[in-house]
Design a protein around this motif. Sequence first.
Motif, PDB file in Angstrom:
ATOM      1  N   PHE A 135     -59.410   4.903  10.788  1.00 39.41           N
ATOM      2  CA  PHE A 135     -59.965   4.360  11.886  1.00 39.41           C
ATOM      3  C   PHE A 135     -59.757   5.309  13.239  1.00 39.41           C
ATOM      4  CE2 PHE A 135     -55.864   2.756  10.778  1.00 39.41           C
ATOM      5  CZ  PHE A 135     -55.020   2.631  12.020  1.00 39.41           C
ATOM      6  N   ASP A 136     -60.447   4.892  14.228  1.00 37.33           N
ATOM      7  CA  ASP A 136     -59.899   5.680  15.430  1.00 37.33           C
ATOM      8  C   ASP A 136     -59.375   4.296  16.401  1.00 37.33           C
ATOM      9  OD1 ASP A 136     -62.051   4.870  16.616  1.00 37.33           O
ATOM     10  OD2 ASP A 136     -63.232   6.639  16.500  1.00 37.33           O
ATOM     11  N   VAL A 137     -58.553   4.756  17.712  1.00 40.53           N
ATOM     12  CA  VAL A 137     -58.134   4.180  18.410  1.00 40.53           C
ATOM     13  C   VAL A 137     -58.378   4.639  19.991  1.00 40.53           C
ATOM     14  CG1 VAL A 137     -56.272   2.758  19.483  1.00 40.53           C
ATOM     15  CG2 VAL A 137     -56.452   3.103  16.898  1.00 40.53           C
ATOM     16  N   MET A 138     -58.853   4.268  20.857  1.00 41.89           N
ATOM     17  CA  MET A 138     -58.929   4.746  22.024  1.00 41.89           C
ATOM     18  C   MET A 138     -57.625   5.075  22.676  1.00 41.89           C
ATOM     19  SD  MET A 138     -62.333   4.614  22.123  1.00 41.89           S
ATOM     20  CE  MET A 138     -62.258   4.367  20.303  1.00 41.89           C
ATOM     21  N   THR A 139     -57.332   6.117  23.330  1.00 40.26           N
ATOM     22  CA  THR A 139     -55.932   6.454  23.747  1.00 40.26           C
ATOM     23  C   THR A 139     -55.438   5.353  24.753  1.00 40.26           C
ATOM     24  OG1 THR A 139     -56.786   7.820  25.513  1.00 40.26           O
ATOM     25  CG2 THR A 139     -56.478   8.817  23.260  1.00 40.26           C
ATOM     26  N   LYS A 140     -56.417   4.804  25.496  1.00 44.81           N
ATOM     27  CA  LYS A 140     -56.128   3.905  26.606  1.00 44.81           C
ATOM     28  C   LYS A 140     -55.622   2.498  25.896  1.00 44.81           C
ATOM     29  CE  LYS A 140     -60.346   1.284  26.832  1.00 44.81           C
ATOM     30  NZ  LYS A 140     -59.787  -0.164  26.394  1.00 44.81           N
ATOM     31  N   ASP A 141     -55.764   2.238  24.709  1.00 41.20           N
ATOM     32  CA  ASP A 141     -55.256   1.060  23.812  1.00 41.20           C
ATOM     33  C   ASP A 141     -53.849   1.347  23.300  1.00 41.20           C
ATOM     34  OD1 ASP A 141     -57.684  -0.271  24.362  1.00 41.20           O
ATOM     35  OD2 ASP A 141     -58.685   0.483  22.812  1.00 41.20           O
ATOM     36  N   GLN A 142     -53.012   1.259  24.101  1.00 40.28           N
ATOM     37  CA  GLN A 142     -51.557   1.670  23.777  1.00 40.28           C
ATOM     38  C   GLN A 142     -51.015   0.618  23.009  1.00 40.28           C
ATOM     39  OE1 GLN A 142     -49.615   4.514  24.299  1.00 40.28           O
ATOM     40  NE2 GLN A 142     -51.631   5.252  24.626  1.00 40.28           N
ATOM     41  N   THR A 143     -51.083  -0.619  23.214  1.00 39.38           N
ATOM     42  CA  THR A 143     -50.752  -1.694  22.392  1.00 39.38           C
ATOM     43  C   THR A 143     -51.092  -1.524  20.956  1.00 39.38           C
ATOM     44  OG1 THR A 143     -50.508  -3.251  24.335  1.00 39.38           O
ATOM     45  CG2 THR A 143     -50.482  -4.480  22.232  1.00 39.38           C
ATOM     46  N   ALA A 144     -52.415  -1.323  20.712  1.00 34.84           N
ATOM     47  CA  ALA A 144     -52.891  -0.993  19.342  1.00 34.84           C
ATOM     48  C   ALA A 144     -52.053   0.101  18.624  1.00 34.84           C
ATOM     49  CB  ALA A 144     -54.233  -0.779  19.368  1.00 34.84           C
ATOM     50  N   ILE A 145     -52.120   1.218  19.466  1.00 30.47           N
ATOM     51  CA  ILE A 145     -51.509   2.463  19.160  1.00 30.47           C
ATOM     52  C   ILE A 145     -49.948   2.274  18.509  1.00 30.47           C
ATOM     53  CG2 ILE A 145     -50.725   4.620  19.718  1.00 30.47           C
ATOM     54  CD1 ILE A 145     -53.175   4.965  21.540  1.00 30.47           C
ATOM     55  N   ARG A 146     -49.097   1.395  19.446  1.00 30.36           N
ATOM     56  CA  ARG A 146     -47.804   1.245  18.943  1.00 30.36           C
ATOM     57  C   ARG A 146     -47.923   0.294  17.591  1.00 30.36           C
ATOM     58  NH1 ARG A 146     -47.461   0.862  24.577  1.00 30.36           N
ATOM     59  NH2 ARG A 146     -47.600  -1.417  24.447  1.00 30.36           N
ATOM     60  N   LEU A 147     -48.767  -0.705  17.439  1.00 29.84           N
ATOM     61  CA  LEU A 147     -48.793  -1.440  16.510  1.00 29.84           C
ATOM     62  C   LEU A 147     -49.023  -0.551  15.126  1.00 29.84           C
ATOM     63  CD1 LEU A 147     -48.958  -4.231  14.607  1.00 29.84           C
ATOM     64  CD2 LEU A 147     -51.238  -4.196  15.280  1.00 29.84           C
ATOM     65  N   TYR A 148     -50.061   0.124  15.365  1.00 30.43           N
ATOM     66  CA  TYR A 148     -50.442   0.991  14.060  1.00 30.43           C
ATOM     67  C   TYR A 148     -49.228   1.863  13.616  1.00 30.43           C
ATOM     68  CZ  TYR A 148     -54.956  -1.028  14.770  1.00 30.43           C
ATOM     69  OH  TYR A 148     -56.073  -1.799  15.172  1.00 30.43           O
ATOM     70  N   GLU A 149     -48.588   2.603  14.403  1.00 30.25           N
ATOM     71  CA  GLU A 149     -47.666   3.426  14.166  1.00 30.25           C
ATOM     72  C   GLU A 149     -46.428   2.664  13.507  1.00 30.25           C
ATOM     73  OE1 GLU A 149     -47.430   6.120  17.592  1.00 30.25           O
ATOM     74  OE2 GLU A 149     -49.442   7.028  17.166  1.00 30.25           O
ATOM     75  N   ARG A 150     -46.060   1.296  14.121  1.00 29.78           N
ATOM     76  CA  ARG A 150     -44.894   0.782  13.804  1.00 29.78           C
ATOM     77  C   ARG A 150     -45.171   0.383  12.163  1.00 29.78           C
ATOM     78  NH1 ARG A 150     -45.261  -2.455  18.360  1.00 29.78           N
ATOM     79  NH2 ARG A 150     -45.995  -4.010  17.209  1.00 29.78           N
ATOM     80  N   MET A 151     -46.846  -0.095  11.990  1.00 29.51           N
ATOM     81  CA  MET A 151     -47.078  -0.178  10.537  1.00 29.51           C
ATOM     82  C   MET A 151     -47.138   1.141   9.756  1.00 29.51           C
ATOM     83  SD  MET A 151     -50.048  -3.023  11.336  1.00 29.51           S
ATOM     84  CE  MET A 151     -50.206  -3.469   9.626  1.00 29.51           C
ATOM     85  N   GLY A 152     -46.679   2.294  10.139  1.00 32.85           N
ATOM     86  CA  GLY A 152     -46.725   3.420   9.361  1.00 32.85           C
ATOM     87  C   GLY A 152     -47.921   4.143   9.212  1.00 32.85           C
ATOM     88  N   CYS A 153     -49.113   4.009   9.977  1.00 29.01           N
ATOM     89  CA  CYS A 153     -50.116   4.564   9.805  1.00 29.01           C
ATOM     90  C   CYS A 153     -49.868   5.776  10.346  1.00 29.01           C
ATOM     91  CB  CYS A 153     -51.290   3.908  11.043  1.00 29.01           C
ATOM     92  SG  CYS A 153     -51.683   2.443  10.375  1.00 29.01           S
ATOM     93  N   ILE A 154     -50.590   6.885   9.972  1.00 32.21           N
ATOM     94  CA  ILE A 154     -50.533   8.327  10.237  1.00 32.21           C
ATOM     95  C   ILE A 154     -51.427   8.762  11.221  1.00 32.21           C
ATOM     96  CG2 ILE A 154     -50.236  10.702   9.369  1.00 32.21           C
ATOM     97  CD1 ILE A 154     -49.194   9.097   6.676  1.00 32.21           C
ATOM     98  N   ARG A 155     -51.188   9.594  12.266  1.00 30.23           N
ATOM     99  CA  ARG A 155     -52.251  10.003  13.032  1.00 30.23           C
ATOM    100  C   ARG A 155     -52.788  11.292  12.638  1.00 30.23           C
ATOM    101  NH1 ARG A 155     -50.687  10.671  19.506  1.00 30.23           N
ATOM    102  NH2 ARG A 155     -50.186   8.473  19.048  1.00 30.23           N
ATOM    103  N   LEU A 156     -53.875  11.302  12.438  1.00 18.99           N
ATOM    104  CA  LEU A 156     -54.575  12.535  11.622  1.00 18.99           C
ATOM    105  C   LEU A 156     -54.994  13.536  12.891  1.00 18.99           C
ATOM    106  CD1 LEU A 156     -57.075  10.680   9.310  1.00 18.99           C
ATOM    107  CD2 LEU A 156     -54.728  11.943   8.943  1.00 18.99           C
ATOM    108  N   GLY A 157     -55.250  13.199  13.991  1.00 18.23           N
ATOM    109  CA  GLY A 157     -55.834  14.127  15.123  1.00 18.23           C
ATOM    110  C   GLY A 157     -56.462  13.475  16.234  1.00 18.23           C
ATOM    111  N   THR A 158     -56.951  13.943  17.058  1.00 16.38           N
ATOM    112  CA  THR A 158     -57.659  13.481  18.319  1.00 16.38           C
ATOM    113  C   THR A 158     -59.242  13.627  18.094  1.00 16.38           C
ATOM    114  OG1 THR A 158     -57.409  15.288  19.593  1.00 16.38           O
ATOM    115  CG2 THR A 158     -55.760  13.703  19.741  1.00 16.38           C
ATOM    116  N   THR A 159     -59.885  12.801  19.081  1.00 15.07           N
ATOM    117  CA  THR A 159     -61.448  13.098  18.945  1.00 15.07           C
ATOM    118  C   THR A 159     -62.042  12.399  20.348  1.00 15.07           C
ATOM    119  OG1 THR A 159     -63.578  12.519  17.618  1.00 15.07           O
ATOM    120  CG2 THR A 159     -62.139  10.605  17.804  1.00 15.07           C
TER     121      THR A 159
END
Length: 177
Positions: A135-159
């Motif tokens: 999935f992708d997450v807009m960089t502005k959506d910091q709450t979602a980013i923190r959630l996914y990273e706490r859950m162990g999701c791995i950032r693949l890159g940017t788009t």
Amino acid sequence: MTTPESPNRNGSAKVRVRTADDIPACVQALKDVYAVDGYPVEGVSQAEKWLFPDGLLEAWVAEVNGEVVGHAAASEPRDEAAVRMPVEKDGTPLDHIAVAARLFVALKGRGNALGRDLAVAVFGYGQQHGRRIVFDVMTKDQTAIRLYERMGCIRLGTTVHEFGDNQQVPAYCYVAP
């Protein structure tokens, strides 16, 4: 893992498979989210259509005290950066990928871990069907980013998420654990 019809730690909140009867409440919740968070960046003029991404595999709703307050979906992969990255990196076949999409929780549902529970439902779908969830997450959506990273999701890159009349928003691409 939260499964369809299972409550989270707040007994009045649960995630379950979406039904046709849920669509009007999902549209209203989405409009509420857009008013507060600007999600989705495309806007909500076609909210009902937006809830049905191309290649929809399954969708879930989150409810509190029987009221729908959130949503998530899994869909078939399309030509998007979050899909291309694992294909190019390690040769993952397209039929082994699904895309997490349309995840949101309205203000009145927040504080019940429903964002996490919706993500767990999508990730569980991937596990049950032998698909990596991307999935992708807009960089502005910091709450979602923190959630996914706490859950162990791995950032693949940017788009860059493109929409409307040549509008662009930077985004991060992830793969679920």
